[in-house]
Design a protein around this motif. Structure first.
Motif, PDB file in Angstrom:
ATOM      1  N   GLU A 100       0.836  -1.202   0.000  1.00 54.70           N
ATOM      2  CA  GLU A 100       0.000   0.000   0.000  1.00 54.70           C
ATOM      3  C   GLU A 100       0.867   1.247   0.000  1.00 54.70           C
ATOM      4  O   GLU A 100       0.603   2.208  -0.732  1.00 54.70           O
ATOM      5  N   ALA A 101       1.901   1.198   0.810  1.00 51.32           N
ATOM      6  CA  ALA A 101       2.785   2.357   0.888  1.00 51.32           C
ATOM      7  C   ALA A 101       3.449   2.604  -0.463  1.00 51.32           C
ATOM      8  O   ALA A 101       3.552   3.750  -0.930  1.00 51.32           O
ATOM      9  N   ASP A 102       3.819   1.502  -1.078  1.00 46.09           N
ATOM     10  CA  ASP A 102       4.452   1.591  -2.383  1.00 46.09           C
ATOM     11  C   ASP A 102       3.493   2.214  -3.393  1.00 46.09           C
ATOM     12  O   ASP A 102       3.839   3.131  -4.149  1.00 46.09           O
ATOM     13  N   GLU A 103       2.274   1.698  -3.324  1.00 52.62           N
ATOM     14  CA  GLU A 103       1.251   2.183  -4.245  1.00 52.62           C
ATOM     15  C   GLU A 103       0.993   3.666  -4.001  1.00 52.62           C
ATOM     16  O   GLU A 103       0.916   4.467  -4.945  1.00 52.62           O
ATOM     17  N   ALA A 104       0.907   4.027  -2.732  1.00 48.87           N
ATOM     18  CA  ALA A 104       0.631   5.416  -2.379  1.00 48.87           C
ATOM     19  C   ALA A 104       1.751   6.315  -2.888  1.00 48.87           C
ATOM     20  O   ALA A 104       1.505   7.394  -3.442  1.00 48.87           O
ATOM     21  N   LYS A 105       2.952   5.788  -2.716  1.00 49.52           N
ATOM     22  CA  LYS A 105       4.105   6.569  -3.162  1.00 49.52           C
ATOM     23  C   LYS A 105       4.056   6.764  -4.673  1.00 49.52           C
ATOM     24  O   LYS A 105       4.303   7.852  -5.200  1.00 49.52           O
ATOM     25  N   TRP A 106       3.705   5.718  -5.348  1.00 49.54           N
ATOM     26  CA  TRP A 106       3.611   5.756  -6.807  1.00 49.54           C
ATOM     27  C   TRP A 106       2.540   6.747  -7.242  1.00 49.54           C
ATOM     28  O   TRP A 106       2.753   7.549  -8.144  1.00 49.54           O
ATOM     29  N   GLN A 107       1.418   6.650  -6.516  1.00 48.86           N
ATOM     30  CA  GLN A 107       0.335   7.573  -6.855  1.00 48.86           C
ATOM     31  C   GLN A 107       0.776   9.006  -6.648  1.00 48.86           C
ATOM     32  O   GLN A 107       0.479   9.885  -7.443  1.00 48.86           O
ATOM     33  N   LYS A 108       1.527   9.204  -5.549  1.00 49.68           N
ATOM     34  CA  LYS A 108       1.985  10.545  -5.248  1.00 49.68           C
ATOM     35  C   LYS A 108       2.955  11.028  -6.340  1.00 49.68           C
ATOM     36  O   LYS A 108       2.871  12.168  -6.816  1.00 49.68           O
ATOM     37  N   THR A 109       3.818  10.115  -6.767  1.00 52.95           N
ATOM     38  CA  THR A 109       4.754  10.469  -7.830  1.00 52.95           C
ATOM     39  C   THR A 109       4.013  10.839  -9.104  1.00 52.95           C
ATOM     40  O   THR A 109       4.327  11.813  -9.780  1.00 52.95           O
ATOM     41  N   LEU A 110       2.970  10.032  -9.375  1.00 45.65           N
ATOM     42  CA  LEU A 110       2.178  10.300 -10.572  1.00 45.65           C
ATOM     43  C   LEU A 110       1.515  11.667 -10.486  1.00 45.65           C
ATOM     44  O   LEU A 110       1.539  12.462 -11.432  1.00 45.65           O
ATOM     45  N   ALA A 111       0.955  11.912  -9.285  1.00 45.98           N
ATOM     46  CA  ALA A 111       0.256  13.176  -9.082  1.00 45.98           C
ATOM     47  C   ALA A 111       1.228  14.339  -9.247  1.00 45.98           C
ATOM     48  O   ALA A 111       0.935  15.347  -9.893  1.00 45.98           O
ATOM     49  N   ASP A 112       2.421  14.124  -8.643  1.00 50.31           N
ATOM     50  CA  ASP A 112       3.456  15.156  -8.757  1.00 50.31           C
ATOM     51  C   ASP A 112       3.788  15.425 -10.228  1.00 50.31           C
ATOM     52  O   ASP A 112       3.916  16.568 -10.670  1.00 50.31           O
TER      53      ASP A 112
END
Lengths: 167, 388, 292, 366
Positions: free
Chosen positions: C55-67
């Motif tokens: 989940e953390a990985d996914e969240a991080k990825w999502q955050k990167t995408l959003a960024d």
């Protein structure tokens, strides 16, 4: 009846006696000869003991062809040592790029001769030599180092000089 | 031959005692040395080669020279000998520790009893039948007097030996008791039981040659067996001989029967608390006892001072001229040679076989050896009746 | 060689002649790094951890995408070149022979049988590195051992080993006690585990497996866990009057019983320097005279 | 007037036949033992605590010093436990060499046992004969890893170095003479009436008792239970070896003697097979520079000459050293059975029982 006879005649004991008697005879007639040693002991201090090539003896530092200490103070040996017998002080020497061991102390009385230090050394700066007569009269004789009075990490002459064969 | 006066005979007896003591104190250290060497050789070792020697003095210098030349020193066989001197010195000079709660008098007495009982036995053993040597006539005071081969050639020699030897057990029992310690106590108890029970088959097995030779006198027995009978008692008495050796091992506390000092169970048994020369006396007594048992065996079963059975001795006996008999005395040499062989057997057996357990020793003694000894005695009697 | 805790090398005059005395009261005589995690293998914990990590990985990825999206929008608005689209990092694969085993779901018949027999007294069953682990409630250990020994389908005849571990970082327990059972006839091994809070005395296994006698004594000696109904609950390796329990994590490795450092002769003061330095590294406080 | 009293006696800590610093408190009724309580801990060095504070790599030197008569077997157990904890696969050649050295070590350890046990019972010479062959085994140790007793033979993931040149010759020479030497010992002991009397029926420990008390190794096999970890849970290269598990059913000291003698023969057989079928290849697995564990706990048991030696390791995530290091020492567990064997016997049987246990106090006290 058979059992009684076996009890009466000490054949088992005679068998044992013949084995020991055989060795007695062999050793008795060859004890003073060097060619046919039927005895298994070696007369150690007079006849030097041989060790295998991989024998792990005392820690020794190496120098290269110019007579410079190979050690570059990476402290790998100090870290790997299970009994913490090695202490290194880093320093600089003029005309040398790599660090130079100002002090390399080795407390032999706690050394367990495991050769982890040699294994960890990436510069082939130390070896365990084949010296195994590591007795000395004083406790401080076991503290070897690169500096100080009579403390020598380079030659095997420091300890083990009390062998009977030498006097 | 002149009859000696009382004073003269006392002096002669004294000289004989001295000779026996010297014999004992020569034989015992040599036995100790031989034990080290023989045990070593049995175990494929060299035995003692460097105890307090080999490195000091002239022999040390010579040894070193030879090692440097790459040769094993020729004298290496005897390199351990000075170690004996070192041993004796150590025993004498060592601090004599007496446990605080020991019975001091008995503690002191026990080794003396052992030692005295061991050495007094020699009074009845004759090394040479008849006269050992005669003092030359020019000799002051004792000129022309004969010295016999034993201190006293009494006619109940065997009884004397058995009687005195039994006293030795007191030394061990008292040592065990007076130490006021647990291991010695166990050792003392064991030895009391063991020695008492092995005394019986030992005596019975010795009786068989007595029956055969019809004498209790030492030299007479040996003479009759070699000349009169004319055969060694060993030949009709193989069982008796083995029986006697077994019981002898038990009586002298040697392996397989070294219960009283069983090292691996009782540390050192009855002499655990002893140190210094007191321990040395026990040590001496043990080896003297070994010598005595070997001497008896050689006298009773192996023809004593006679080399050959069946009267063949007569052919060999050189009847050396008088002056040579001082040194050569072949009888004594044969006798000592037999003793030495038996001592070797002692060590050989020690190096070969394990130790019995205490209860097994008692079982062997009472269940096997005593009936066997009785049967053997009957056998001897039968031989006496029907053959001789 | 310049660790922060190395004491200043004193002047020769100030150093006492020795022997150095270990000072218990004056200073922190030990440097113990207490463990911060609880390394208790557990399938539930592992699954939860993996899930959380994913989940953390996914969240991080999502955050990167959003960024990335915002950066892209910003760049577009400003008319610059668009930034590179992010690439999802693939976990690096080491090319070596080391693959640490992870807990797996229990599939072995023995574990399932135990679960069936003990019901909700079993807290957890799983397998790891080919070993069967069954964690039971601490009150039920005797029952579990009895089942293991007597049940025809299990038949663990021998208690091969019993040991315990101290987990000071855990909240609701202090130690785990493990029982390694061996079935000689079926050639199987099983590990039973209980978690024991401070002061709790689990039931002794001696009545079922006599071999537990000394092992429980050792656990008591080394970790201070007492066992109920043990025939002889005394120390076994340490002397009877020993203080503390050596294998606990709060027990110092140096200090207590350390031999005093005394040299008869010290040429050039080198040994002294070594001693002081070593003492500093090891956290021993050597009594030194006051500066005044 | 007469008082019936039991005597309490301390066998050890300093005693010729307690093989170290074992102390046995005995209560004696005459010579019969009525109560026996072994007391240990005189050699406790805290090996487990030390190993918890040192890296995975360094732990090996402490395993050498636990059971110093069978250091290689300890090393093997330690290495395999660590490999199991870290999930490492070891190359096949390394497995073979490990098996080979382990079996040599079994021979050496059994020879020490034979010598000391025979000496306890009074046969002096067997001791020296046994040490004669042990010397060759130690030479082989020295040739391979540079040390005779405290071998530090293996590394996590394989071996440090391959076999030295001339190693095979040494091994073949040893194998050629070893069976003759075994016959020599047996000539001195097996048929000897005194040896038989001292050992047959002495210190019995039935199979049920042995299993209940956790006794393993030759002690258990002498009671008729064919439990050998080399067969039951094969490790190293034992699955590929062809050997037998010698068992006896008498469960006494003599049976243990026979089992150990037969085991030495089997060991020689395994060595022969190792030497003949030695595969080629690397001796070290590919490993990262620094070994870091995951959260894991393992119990790995191997068959040491004394019995089952088990290592229980707990790994912490990302840690360089084991979080918990526990050794299931075979001697420690086996020694528990001493009261069972000794009570009711004589004091000399206690010595025989201790001898047949084959204990080394270094691993019992750790």
């Amino acid at each position: 009846m058979n059992k009684f006879l076996r009890t009466l005649l000490p054949a088992d004991i005679a068998k044992g006696l013949s084995v020991t008697g055989k060795h007695f005879r062999q050793v008795f007639f060859t004890a003073n000869r060097r060619k046919v040693p039927f005895h298994i002991v070696s007369e150690y201090p007079e006849v030097p003991a041989k060790v295998q090539p991989r024998f792990r003896g005392r820690l020794t530092m190496l120098k290269d062809e110019q007579g410079v200490i190979k050690c570059v103070c990476c402290l790998a040996c100090e870290k790997i040592c299970p009994t913490q017998v090695i202490t290194i002080e880093k320093g600089k020497q003029e005309g040398r790029k790599m660090p130079y061991p100002v002090r390399y102390d080795f407390e032999m009385e706690r050394c367990i001769f495991c050769e982890f230090c040699v294994e960890s050394c990436g510069f082939d700066a130390i070896i365990l030599n084949h010296q195994f007569e590591l007795a000395a009269y004083n406790r401080e004789d076991f503290s070897l180092g690169t500096e100080g009075l009579g403390q020598n990490m380079f030659e095997p002459s420091h300890v083990g000089k009390f062998s009977v064969a030498d006097d | 031959m002149p009859t000696p006066t009382l004073t003269q005979s006392i002096v002669i007896t004294f000289i004989q005692c001295l000779m026996v003591v010297i014999f004992v104190f020569v034989v015992v250290p040599l036995t100790v040395f031989a034990e080290r060497k023989v045990l070593g050789h049995l175990q494929q070792r060299l035995g003692s080669t460097r105890v307090a020697s080999g490195h000091v003095g002239f022999s040390g210098w010579m040894n070193r020279r030879m090692w440097k030349m790459g040769k094993v020193p020729v004298v290496s066989y005897w390199r351990g000998i000075p170690g004996l001197v070192g041993d004796v010195l150590k025993l004498i000079l060592k601090e004599d520790v007496i446990p605080a709660k020991a019975d001091k008098f008995v503690f002191f007495l026990a080794p003396s009893i052992s030692m005295v009982a061991a050495i007094v036995v020699f009074a009845a053993i004759s090394f040479v039948p008849g006269t050992f040597f005669t003092f030359p006539t020019w000799f002051p005071y004792l000129g022309g007097l004969p010295v016999s081969g034993g201190i006293s050639d009494i006619n109940v020699g065997l009884l004397w030996i058995l009687g005195v030897a039994t006293v030795g057990v007191y030394g061990i029992v008292l040592a065990g008791w007076s130490s006021n310690s647990k291991y010695p106590l166990l050792g003392g108890l064991r030895s009391a039981a063991q020695m008492v029970s092995y005394e019986v088959p030992l005596t019975l097995s010795l009786l068989a040659p007595v029956v055969l030779s019809a004498s209790l006198n030492f030299s007479e027995m040996a003479t009759r067996m070699a000349v009169g009978m004319p055969v060694w008692a060993l030949i009709p008495q193989v069982i008796g001989f083995l029986l006697y050796l077994t019981c002898g091992f038990a009586e002298t506390n040697r392996l397989p029967f070294d219960m009283p000092e069983a090292e691996n169970e009782l540390v050192a048994g009855f002499h655990t608390e002893y140190s210094g020369m007191k321990f040395g006396l026990f040590y001496l007594a043990e080896y003297i006892n070994m010598t005595v048992v070997s001497a008896l065996a050689s006298a009773f079963f192996l023809g004593g001072p006679w080399l050959l059975p069946f009267g063949l001795q007569g052919l060999l006996n050189p009847y050396l001229p008088g002056f040579l008999s001082w040194f050569a005395a072949p009888h004594a040499i044969f006798f000592v040679a037999k003793i030495v062989f038996l001592l070797f057997t002692y060590i050989w057996v020690r190096g070969t076989i394990p130790r019995y357990r205490y209860d097994q020793i008692m079982a062997v003694g009472w269940k096997y050896l005593i009936p066997l000894a009785l049967v053997n005695l009957l056998l001897a009697a039968a031989i006496r009746c029907f053959v001789v | 060689m310049s660790e922060p805790n190395v004491p200043q090398t004193p002047e020769a005059a100030e150093v006492p002649a020795g022997p150095y005395v270990y000072d218990y009261k004056a200073a922190p005589y030990r440097q113990i790094t207490m463990p911060k995690t609880v390394p208790l293998p557990s399938y539930h914990a592992y699954v939860a951890e993996q899930k959380a990590a994913a989940e953390a990985d996914e969240a991080k990825w999502q955050k990167t995408l959003a960024d990335y999206e915002t950066a892209k929008a910003k760049a577009e608005a400003e008319g610059k070149d668009a930034p590179k689209p992010p690439v999802r990092p693939v976990p690096r694969k080491d090319d070596n022979d080391m693959k640490p085993p992870v807990p797996q779901e229990a599939t072995d018949a023995d574990l399932l049988k135990l679960k069936e027999l003990l019901g909700d007294k079993v807290e957890e069953i799983f397998e790891q590195a080919g070993e069967l682990v069954c964690q039971v409630k601490k009150e039920a250990i005797h029952e579990a051992l009895a089942f293991c020994r007597d049940e025809a389908a299990l038949k663990y005849e021998m208690l091969a080993d019993q040991s315990a571990t101290h987990y000071p970082a855990a909240k609701d327990y202090a130690c785990s006690v493990v029982y390694h059972l061996t079935s000689i006839s079926r050639r199987k091994r099983l590990r039973l585990r209980i978690l024991v809070p401070e002061g709790f005395a689990p039931e002794s296994a001696c009545s079922l497996y006599p071999s537990a006698n000394w092992m429980e004594r050792e656990i008591y000696d080394m970790l201070g866990i007492r066992f109920q109904n043990h025939p002889d609950m005394t120390r076994i390796l340490c002397p009877e009057d020993w203080e503390g329990y050596p294998l606990r994590k709060d027990y110092p490795t140096v200090g207590w019983g350390q031999r005093d450092i005394a040299f008869r002769e010290d040429r050039g003061g080198m040994l002294e320097r070594i001693a002081l330095q070593k003492a500093g590294q090891l956290g021993i406080n050597l009594k030194q005279p006051k500066a005044d | 007037m007469f008082k019936n009293e039991e005597m309490e006696i301390n066998l050890g800590p300093q005693h010729p036949s307690t093989h170290g610093v074992l102390r046995v408190k005995l209560r004696l009724d005459g010579e019969t033992v009525t109560h026996c309580r072994p007391m240990i801990g005189y050699l406790h060095r805290g090996v487990e605590k030390i190993c918890e504070n040192q890296s995975f790599f360094q732990g090996q030197v402490w395993t050498d010093r636990m059971d110093y008569c069978s250091a290689v077997a300890n090393n093997l157990g330690w290495a395999e436990a660590n490999e199991k904890l870290l999930g490492i696969t070891v190359p096949r050649r390394a497995q073979y060499i490990r098996t080979l050295l382990n079996e040599f070590n079994r021979i050496a350890s059994h020879l020490i046992w034979l010598g000391t046990h025979a000496m306890d019972i009074g046969a002096l010479t067997v001791f020296l004969y046994a040490f004669r062959e042990r010397e060759d085994v130690l030479d082989i140790n020295e040739a391979f890893c540079g040390s005779r007793l405290t071998t530090t033979a293996f590394r996590i993931g394989g071996l440090r170095e391959d076999l030295p040149p001339g190693f095979e010759k040494m091994v073949r020479k040893f194998l050629a003479k070893f069976s003759d030497c075994l016959e020599e010992y047996e000539a001195l002991l097996t048929e000897n009436r005194i040896w038989k009397k001292r050992t047959i029926g002495v210190a019995r420990l039935s199979a049920e008792d042995a299993i209940a008390l956790g006794v393993t190794g030759p002690m258990l096999r002498a009671a008729g239970v064919a439990y050998d970890i080399r067969k039951a849970f094969p490790y190293a290269a034992y699955a590929e070896m062809d050997f037998e598990i010698p068992t006896r059913t008498e469960a006494d000291t003599y049976a243990r003697y026979q089992v150990r003698m037969a085991e030495m023969r089997q060991s020689a057989r395994i060595i022969q097979q190792c030497m003949d079928g030695m595969p080629e290849g690397p001796v070290m697995a590919k490993l990262p520079k620094i070994l870091r564990s995951e959260v894991n706990e393992v119990y790995h048991a191997t068959e040491s000459p004394k019995g089952e030696i088990g290592y229980y390791l707990v790994g912490e995530k990302g840690s360089l050293n084991p979080y918990r290091f526990h050794v299931r020492a075979p001697g420690f567990i086996n020694l528990q059975s001493l009261p069972k064997m000794a009570e009711g016997g004589l004091i000399a049987d206690v010595v025989a029982a201790i001898g047949s246990l084959d204990i080394v106090l270094g691993e019992i006290d750790r």
